[in-house]
Design an enzyme around this catalytic site. Structure first.
Site, short mmCIF file in Angstrom:
data_model
loop_
_atom_site.label_atom_id
_atom_site.label_comp_id
_atom_site.label_asym_id
_atom_site.label_seq_id
_atom_site.Cartn_x
_atom_site.Cartn_y
_atom_site.Cartn_z
N HIS A 40 0.97 -1.17 -0.21
CA HIS A 40 -0.03 -0.02 -0.01
C HIS A 40 1.06 1.15 -0.13
CE1 HIS A 40 0.95 -0.47 4.25
NE2 HIS A 40 0.85 0.83 4.43
N HIS A 128 5.96 6.29 -1.80
CA HIS A 128 6.33 4.97 -1.98
C HIS A 128 5.54 3.77 -1.63
CE1 HIS A 128 7.51 5.28 2.20
NE2 HIS A 128 7.65 4.16 2.13
#
Length: 188
Positions: A40, A128
């Site tokens: 995620h 990220h």
């Protein structure tokens, strides 16, 4: 409850990211890979949150989502935190050239700060997806060789952001387990 706001990369992108370990295992490092279902992009980590806030949080985050339009992010490039000389986290980058993700970050920060319960980071850091945690580095660890492999990360696809999630995190000796508490769809 231990909560965070996140964007799910979707099944297609998760499967492409799951193919990366074979290319990166040749390095002299011990990697503990993030299970594909746990991948995620974190917007905010709220931490321990009283359950009695969930109704108000749901209302405020739903209003925020309805004011946002869906957008795409390019997923490419590998990196580490804090440095290639002493890596602890291996990640794949997310490009936000249009600033849409940062806009969602700032709008959600404003909503969450109104609760005055959370110690949220105010700066928009490198977006990220965490691929792995780095355990130990072997005697033959060579950051230059690792950087060369990382440079081959290339374009890994598009992350379509048309919703975000309020997630619950439960820690255990086997690792973190995540559960969706609420889903918030962006306006179409």
């Amino acid at each position: 409850m231990r909560l965070f706001l996140a964007v799910d990369p979707g099944a297609g992108l998760k499967s492409r990211l799951a193919a990366l370990p074979s290319r990166l295992e040749s390095q002299d490092w011990d990697l503990r890979w993030t299970p594909p279902e746990n991948l995620h992009l974190t917007l905010h980590f709220l931490g321990e949150t009283p359950e009695n806030l969930l109704v108000d949080l749901h209302h405020d985050l739903a209003a925020l989502a309805s004011a946002q339009r869906p957008f795409d992010l390019k997923v490419s490039g590998l990196g580490v935190f804090p440095s290639w000389e002493d890596p602890r986290v291996l990640w794949v980058g997310v490009e936000d050239r249009a600033g849409k993700l940062e806009g969602l970050f700032r709008a959600s920060l404003k909503v969450l700060n109104a609760y005055r319960l959370f110690k949220l980071r105010e700066d928009f850091q490198q977006p990220h997806l965490t691929l792995a945690r780095v355990g130990r580095l072997g005697a033959a660890w060579d950051p230059r060789r690792a950087l060369a492999i990382a440079g081959q990360g290339g374009d890994l696809g598009i992350l379509r952001v048309d919703e975000f999630y309020l997630m619950k995190s439960e820690l255990s000796p086997a690792g973190a387990r995540y559960e969706v508490v609420e889903k918030f769809s962006l306006a179409h």
